[in-house]
Write an enzyme that holds these catalytic residues in place. Structure first.
Site, PDB file in Angstrom:
ATOM      1  N   SER A  39       0.826  -1.218   0.000  1.00 20.86           N
ATOM      2  CA  SER A  39       0.000   0.000   0.000  1.00 20.86           C
ATOM      3  C   SER A  39       0.859   1.266   0.000  1.00 20.86           C
ATOM      4  O   SER A  39       0.596   2.202  -0.762  1.00 20.86           O
ATOM      5  CB  SER A  39      -0.960  -0.003   1.196  1.00 20.86           C
ATOM      6  OG  SER A  39      -0.259  -0.232   2.391  1.00 20.86           O
TER       7      SER A  39
ATOM      8  N   LYS B 106       6.389   3.993  17.501  1.00 17.64           N
ATOM      9  CA  LYS B 106       4.970   4.379  17.666  1.00 17.64           C
ATOM     10  C   LYS B 106       4.003   3.258  17.306  1.00 17.64           C
ATOM     11  O   LYS B 106       2.866   3.224  17.775  1.00 17.64           O
ATOM     12  CB  LYS B 106       4.651   5.662  16.901  1.00 17.64           C
ATOM     13  CG  LYS B 106       4.913   5.615  15.389  1.00 17.64           C
ATOM     14  CD  LYS B 106       3.815   5.033  14.554  1.00 17.64           C
ATOM     15  CE  LYS B 106       4.257   4.737  13.160  1.00 17.64           C
ATOM     16  NZ  LYS B 106       3.276   4.045  12.339  1.00 17.64           N
TER      17      LYS B 106
HETATM   18  N1  LIG Z   1       0.979   1.646   4.664  1.00 19.83           N
HETATM   19  C1  LIG Z   1       1.286   2.774   5.267  1.00 19.83           C
HETATM   20  O1  LIG Z   1       0.411   3.608   5.558  1.00 19.83           O
HETATM   21  C2  LIG Z   1       2.703   3.063   5.623  1.00 19.83           C
HETATM   22  C3  LIG Z   1       3.653   2.048   5.695  1.00 19.83           C
HETATM   23  N2  LIG Z   1       4.929   2.356   6.051  1.00 19.83           N
HETATM   24  C4  LIG Z   1       5.915   1.288   6.195  1.00 19.83           C
HETATM   25  O2  LIG Z   1       6.230   0.750   4.917  1.00 19.83           O
HETATM   26  C5  LIG Z   1       6.609  -0.613   5.047  1.00 19.83           C
HETATM   27  C6  LIG Z   1       5.855  -1.413   4.008  1.00 19.83           C
HETATM   28  O3  LIG Z   1       4.502  -1.303   4.348  1.00 19.83           O
HETATM   29  P1  LIG Z   1       3.276  -1.419   3.362  1.00 19.83           P
HETATM   30  O4  LIG Z   1       3.566  -1.006   1.990  1.00 19.83           O
HETATM   31  O5  LIG Z   1       2.175  -0.730   4.056  1.00 19.83           O
HETATM   32  O6  LIG Z   1       3.053  -3.015   3.431  1.00 19.83           O
HETATM   33  P2  LIG Z   1       1.940  -3.906   2.794  1.00 19.83           P
HETATM   34  O7  LIG Z   1       1.599  -4.951   3.784  1.00 19.83           O
HETATM   35  O8  LIG Z   1       0.852  -3.067   2.231  1.00 19.83           O
HETATM   36  O9  LIG Z   1       2.726  -4.584   1.573  1.00 19.83           O
HETATM   37  C7  LIG Z   1       3.903  -5.313   1.766  1.00 19.83           C
HETATM   38  C8  LIG Z   1       4.634  -5.412   0.432  1.00 19.83           C
HETATM   39  O10 LIG Z   1       5.921  -5.988   0.660  1.00 19.83           O
HETATM   40  C9  LIG Z   1       6.058  -7.117  -0.184  1.00 19.83           C
HETATM   41  N3  LIG Z   1       6.930  -8.115   0.396  1.00 19.83           N
HETATM   42  C10 LIG Z   1       6.730  -8.834   1.519  1.00 19.83           C
HETATM   43  N4  LIG Z   1       7.777  -9.670   1.718  1.00 19.83           N
HETATM   44  C11 LIG Z   1       8.635  -9.474   0.681  1.00 19.83           C
HETATM   45  C12 LIG Z   1       9.894 -10.026   0.328  1.00 19.83           C
HETATM   46  N5  LIG Z   1      10.481 -10.961   1.068  1.00 19.83           N
HETATM   47  N6  LIG Z   1      10.491  -9.596  -0.807  1.00 19.83           N
HETATM   48  C13 LIG Z   1       9.899  -8.664  -1.554  1.00 19.83           C
HETATM   49  N7  LIG Z   1       8.710  -8.088  -1.275  1.00 19.83           N
HETATM   50  C14 LIG Z   1       8.089  -8.492  -0.165  1.00 19.83           C
HETATM   51  C15 LIG Z   1       4.649  -7.637  -0.382  1.00 19.83           C
HETATM   52  O11 LIG Z   1       4.622  -8.447  -1.517  1.00 19.83           O
HETATM   53  P3  LIG Z   1       3.728  -9.797  -1.600  1.00 19.83           P
HETATM   54  O12 LIG Z   1       2.317  -9.356  -1.864  1.00 19.83           O
HETATM   55  O13 LIG Z   1       4.348 -10.542  -2.735  1.00 19.83           O
HETATM   56  O14 LIG Z   1       3.859 -10.508  -0.266  1.00 19.83           O
HETATM   57  C16 LIG Z   1       3.911  -6.317  -0.557  1.00 19.83           C
HETATM   58  O15 LIG Z   1       4.087  -5.813  -1.848  1.00 19.83           O
HETATM   59  C17 LIG Z   1       6.294  -1.014   6.514  1.00 19.83           C
HETATM   60  O16 LIG Z   1       7.480  -1.018   7.278  1.00 19.83           O
HETATM   61  C18 LIG Z   1       5.390   0.106   7.007  1.00 19.83           C
HETATM   62  O17 LIG Z   1       5.541   0.349   8.394  1.00 19.83           O
HETATM   63  C19 LIG Z   1       5.329   3.628   6.283  1.00 19.83           C
HETATM   64  C20 LIG Z   1       4.428   4.663   6.207  1.00 19.83           C
HETATM   65  C21 LIG Z   1       3.045   4.448   5.893  1.00 19.83           C
HETATM   66  O1  LIG Z   2       3.148   4.397   9.608  1.00 19.04           O
HETATM   67  C1  LIG Z   2       2.016   4.602   9.274  1.00 19.04           C
HETATM   68  C2  LIG Z   2       1.424   5.943   9.221  1.00 19.04           C
HETATM   69  O2  LIG Z   2       2.395   6.932   9.382  1.00 19.04           O
HETATM   70  C3  LIG Z   2       1.132   3.460   8.935  1.00 19.04           C
HETATM   71  O3  LIG Z   2       0.761   2.856  10.108  1.00 19.04           O
HETATM   72  P1  LIG Z   2       0.235   1.360  10.069  1.00 19.04           P
HETATM   73  O4  LIG Z   2       1.398   0.518   9.607  1.00 19.04           O
HETATM   74  O5  LIG Z   2      -0.195   1.076  11.456  1.00 19.04           O
HETATM   75  O6  LIG Z   2      -0.893   1.319   9.082  1.00 19.04           O
END
Ligand SMILES: NC(=O)C1=CN([C@@H]2O[C@H](COP(=O)(O)OP(=O)(O)OC[C@H]3O[C@@H](n4cnc5c(N)ncnc54)[C@H](OP(=O)(O)O)[C@@H]3O)[C@@H](O)[C@H]2O)C=CC1
Ligand SMILES: O=C(CO)COP(=O)(O)O
Length: 340
Positions: free
Chosen positions: A14, A191
Site C-alpha cells: 500500500s 509508535k
Molecule cells: N501503509 C502505510 O500507511 C505506511 C507504511 N509504512 C511502512 O512501509 C513498510 C511497508 O509497508 P506497506 O507497503 O504498508 O506493506 P503492505 O503490507 O501493504 O505490503 C507489503 C509489500 O511488501 C512485499 N513483500 C513482503 N515480503 C517481501 C519479500 N520478502 N520480498 C519482496 N517483497 C516483499 C509484499 O509483496 P507480496 O504481496 O508478494 O507478499 C507487498 O508488496 C512497513 O514497514 C510500514 O511500516 C510507512 C508509512 C506508511
Molecule cells: O506508519 C504509518 C502511518 O504513518 C502506517 O501505520 P500502520 O502501519 O499502522 O498502518
C-alpha cells in the site's frame, strides 16, 4: 540524477503504491518493483493495485517491474518500502549494485537479532550508498486520496534531502528536512507498538481522557528510550515523532491500530494478524523493544504491559490495575530538571 532517469520504489504494497503515485504526479517516471509477477501484471493491465490499494488509480508514469537488479542499475534514487522482515533478504543479493545510490528507507521496524533500524541494515549491506529515511504521519490510503500530508526526509546528506524534496514535494504533500536520521527512524518504529494499545483501548470503549493519557505517556516512554540510545529528544516533538504517534494511535486506518482493535474484540494475536492480511510492524517491534528495554534498564511500563497481554498470558484487567496503581511518577521525566 539525470532528468530522464527513473526513480525506483521497492515494494508493491500500500505505501509503495501510494509513494509511486506521488512521484508520478510530480512528473517522474517510476519503476515500482515487486516480487510477484502476477501482481505486477494486474497493476499493468488494471491500473490499480487490487491486493493492497483497491480503488486507487495507478498513474501512467508508474511502471510495475519484477527485475530487481535491472531496477537498481537503472535508478539513482531508490525508495525502500518493504516490510522490516523482508528488507535484508531482498537487498543482500543486489548489494554489489548499491554503491553511490541514494537509498531512502520508509520501513518502520527493527531487526530482531541485531536491534538495527532499517537504514542501519542498508548501511551494513551497502556501506558506499547514500542513505536517508522518510518518516512521518503518512497513512498510505490518505496520501493516495490526496489528503493534505506532511513528512520528514532525514539524512546527514543534505543533497539527498534536497533531491527527495524536489521529487516528492507537491500540492498535497509537504516534505520537511531533518539531519536526525536516527531519531526520525526510531520514532516511526516505536509508535507502532502504542498504536496497538490505542486500538485495543478504542475497541473496549475507553474514553477521550484515556486516549490522551495513553498517547502522552507513550510519547514520554518512547522518548525516554530514545534518549537512552543517544537520540535527540527534540525530534520526537516533530512529525516523525508525536505526529506519527497521533495518527497511528487515533486512526482506524492504521494497521497496528486495527490489530489492537481486533485483540480488544477477543481475537487471538494470530487471528488479528491473519484478518489484517497486511504488515503490522508493531507486533515484532514489541518483542524486541521489551527485551532491549530490560537489557538497558529503561522503564517502559506500557511496553511491558502490552507484552504481558500478548505474550505472557496476562489479562488486560491485570495490566491496567498494575499500570494505574504503580508508584507515582514525575511528568516529562526524560527532560525534567525539577527536584522531584
Ligand atoms: N501503509 C502505510 O500507511 C505506511 C507504511 N509504512 C511502512 O512501509 C513498510 C511497508 O509497508 P506497506 O507497503 O504498508 O506493506 P503492505 O503490507 O501493504 O505490503 C507489503 C509489500 O511488501 C512485499 N513483500 C513482503 N515480503 C517481501 C519479500 N520478502 N520480498 C519482496 N517483497 C516483499 C509484499 O509483496 P507480496 O504481496 O508478494 O507478499 C507487498 O508488496 C512497513 O514497514 C510500514 O511500516 C510507512 C508509512 C506508511
Ligand atoms: O506508519 C504509518 C502511518 O504513518 C502506517 O501505520 P500502520 O502501519 O499502522 O498502518
Amino acid at each position: 540524477m539525470t532528468a530522464r532517469q527513473p526513480i525506483a520504489v521497492l515494494g508493491g504494497g500500500s505505501f509503495g503504491t501510494a509513494l509511486a503515485n506521488l512521484l508520478a504526479e510530480s512528473g517522474q517516471t517510476v519503476w515500482l518493483w515487486m516480487r510477484d509477477p502476477g501482481q505486477a501484471e494486474a497493476i499493468r493491465t488494471q491500473r490499480e493495485n487490487p491486493r493492497y490499494l483497491k480503488g486507487i488509480k495507478v498513474l501512467p508514469g508508474v511502471e510495475p517491474v519484477t527485475d530487481l537488479a535491472a531496477t537498481i542499475s537503472a535508478c539513482e534514487l531508490i525508495f525502500v518500502v518493504l516490510p522490516s522482515g523482508a528488507l535484508r533478504q531482498a537487498l543482500q543479493p543486489v548489494s554489489g549494485l548499491l554503491a553511490g545510490k541514494m537509498l531512502v528507507s520508509t520501513t518502520k521496524g527493527i531487526e530482531a537479532q541485531s536491534f538495527k533500524l532499517m537504514s542501519q541494515i542498508i548501511e551494513e549491506i551497502a556501506p558506499a550508498a547514500r542513505i536517508g529515511v522518510l518518516s512521518g504521519p503518512n497513512l498510505a490510503r490518505e496520501i493516495a486520496e490526496h489528503a493534505l500530508t506532511a513528512t520528514v526526509i532525514a539524512s546527514e546528506d543534505e543533497a539527498l534531502c534536497r533531491a527527495v524534496q524536489a521529487v516528492l514535494h507537491g500540492r498535497t504533500f509537504r516534505v520537511y528536512a531533518s539531519a536526525d536520521r536516527f531519531g526520525a527512524e526510531l520514532g516511526g518504529a516505536l509508535k507502532n507498538v502504542y498504536a496497538i494499545m490505542a486500538g485495543m483501548a478504542a475497541s473496549l470503549g475507553m474514553g477521550e481522557n484515556t486516549k490522551s493519557m495513553l498517547i502522552t505517556r507513550a510519547l514520554a516512554e518512547m522518548t525516554r528510550f530514545a534518549v537512552r540510545l543517544g537520540a535527540n529528544p527534540m525530534t520526537f516533538l516533530g512529525l516523525a515523532g508525536v505526529g506519527d504517534l497521533i495518527v497511528t494511535c487515533t486512526s482506524p486506518k492504521s494497521r497496528n491500530y486495527q490489530v489492537g482493535y481486533a485483540l480488544g474484540q477477543g481475537l487471538s494475536l494470530e487471528e488479528a494478524v491473519a484478518r489484517l492480511g497486511e504488515v503490522a510492524e508493531g507486533v515484532n517491534t514489541l518483542r524486541v523493544l521489551k527485551a532491549k528495554a530490560e537489557e538497558l534498564g529503561v522503564y517502559m511500563p506500557l511496553v511491558a504491559g502490552l507484552h504481558a497481554i500478548l505474550f505472557e498470558g496476562r489479562t488486560l484487567a491485570q495490566v491496567i490495575e498494575a499500570l494505574m496503581t504503580g508508584e507515582p511518577k514525575t511528568d516529562v521525566d526524560f527532560i525534567s530538571t525539577s527536584g522531584f
